[in-house]
Design an enzyme around this catalytic site. Structure first.
Site, PDB file in Angstrom:
ATOM      1  N   GLY A  70       0.835  -1.187   0.000  1.00  0.00           N
ATOM      2  CA  GLY A  70       0.000   0.000   0.000  1.00  0.00           C
ATOM      3  C   GLY A  70       0.867   1.233   0.000  1.00  0.00           C
ATOM      4  N   ASP A 195      -9.562   7.380   7.573  1.00  0.00           N
ATOM      5  CA  ASP A 195      -9.250   6.591   6.382  1.00  0.00           C
ATOM      6  C   ASP A 195     -10.005   5.270   6.403  1.00  0.00           C
ATOM      7  OD1 ASP A 195      -8.054   6.270   3.903  1.00  0.00           O
ATOM      8  OD2 ASP A 195      -6.249   5.334   4.720  1.00  0.00           O
TER       9      ASP A 195
END
Length: 350
Positions: A70, A195
């Site tokens: 990521g 998030d």
């Protein structure tokens, strides 16, 4: 576990860690002070790993053990002894996930420190367990419990995933667990997650949901302030309009909006942003709101894999809840505590 010889003393001081590690007795005492349903430790309760130990645990960070990657960096599966926490074999050891920070400057370092700040001090069944960290020279790594069922994204969005589609009952179990994690952050820890998305909801063996990746998390407003003004961080498609379009106006209701997007993904089987669709259908929220506002069209939002009268009835109620979370007016959105209460009813009825 072995003593780690690290040269990063200045960086370590920012972690408020004495560098000596913890023995099993001290870990048990620290853990015993935390309620099983969630709590906040006074200082990070983490183990300090040597880079050589993690290198051995992951078989030299083998690509065969690569779990994913990521913005933070690469994530590898590894194995350690449950008691000594030293490298072990897959047959004998406990599985872990090792995240290696990309060397990308101060931003990555700040995200790394935030993971330690929040996951080192916050304890809850619906937050992923951070076991420890490694800091040697320019190397920054984090060690987590291994989540064998991957992320929610793997089950809902990615069509090439080897995971089977989730039953409606499991979807509600996961949604409820994730909601409980957010409610704990808001009400007990006074933290805005910032998030929330399907790739950050991880699933254990029993499909219990656990929130991960706290690099964007932020302490909530204090001194009776109604909101924070913060830089706009997060993922396109999940950002609340007042946060994305009004100069970073940040409250817990930003997380509620993101939860509404994820709940909509779980109901529809579609991703928040899908560039492969027609331009007018690419944004899930904009597309779904056209149907959610009309009772006769709401079935068009539901995933084809949702079957059975009871499941369909529950999906329609969940769609209504998602619509409330996605209100353009933050004050009209429910709190996460109210979302938990609504989802508990849906899960029990499923």
């Amino acid at each position: 576990m072995g003593v780690c010889c690290s040269s990063g003393s200045k960086s370590e001081s920012s972690l408020h860690h004495d560098g000596k590690g913890m023995n099993k007795a001290s870990r048990k005492i620290s853990s015993a002070t935390v309620h099983s349903e969630g709590g906040i430790l006074k200082s990070p309760n983490l183990e300090k790993f040597c880079f050589s130990e993690l290198k051995a645990a992951t078989v030299n960070f083998s690509l065969g053990n690569l779990l994913g990657q990521g913005g933070f960096g690469l994530v590898f599966q590894g194995w350690i002894d449950k008691y000594s926490l030293t490298a072990s074999s897959p047959e004998m050891g406990m599985a872990i996930a090792v995240k290696m920070l990309r060397k990308k400057g101060s931003q990555g370092q700040q995200e790394w420190l935030k993971e330690i700040k929040y996951l080192g001090q916050l304890h809850h069944p619906n937050l992923v367990n951070l076991i420890g960290y490694c800091i040697e020279d320019d190397k920054r790594l984090l060690v987590y419990e291994f989540m064998p069922n991957g992320s929610l994204e793997n089950h809902i969005i990615k069509t090439d995933s080897f995971f089977q589609p989730l039953s409606w009952n499991l979807r509600m179990k996961i949604a409820l667990g994730a909601a409980k994690g957010l409610a704990f952050l808001h009400d007990d820890a006074q933290v805005i997650y910032r998030d929330f998305k399907t790739s950050n909801v991880l699933l254990d063996t029993d499909y219990n949901a656990k929130l991960s990746d706290f690099g964007f998390a932020k302490d909530g407003p204090t001194d009776d302030r109604s909101h924070l003004t913060a830089s706009i961080l997060g993922t396109h498609g999940y950002l609340a309009p007042e946060y994305a379009n009004k100069g970073g106006r940040l409250t817990t209701k930003v997380d509620v909006y993101s939860f509404g997007v994820v709940l909509l993904e779980m109901i529809s089987g579609r991703s928040a942003i899908d560039d492969n669709r027609l331009s007018e259908d690419q944004n899930l929220v904009e597309w779904a709101k056209l149907h959610l506002s009309r009772k006769g069209k709401i079935f068009l939002v539901l995933d084809d894999t949702i079957e059975g009268e009871n499941a369909l009835r529950g999906a329609l109620k969940a769609a209504e809840l998602a619509g409330q979370c996605l209100s353009t007016e933050p004050r009209l959105r429910p709190t996460m505590k109210e979302v938990v209460e609504a989802l508990e009813q849906l899960y029990n009825s499923s």
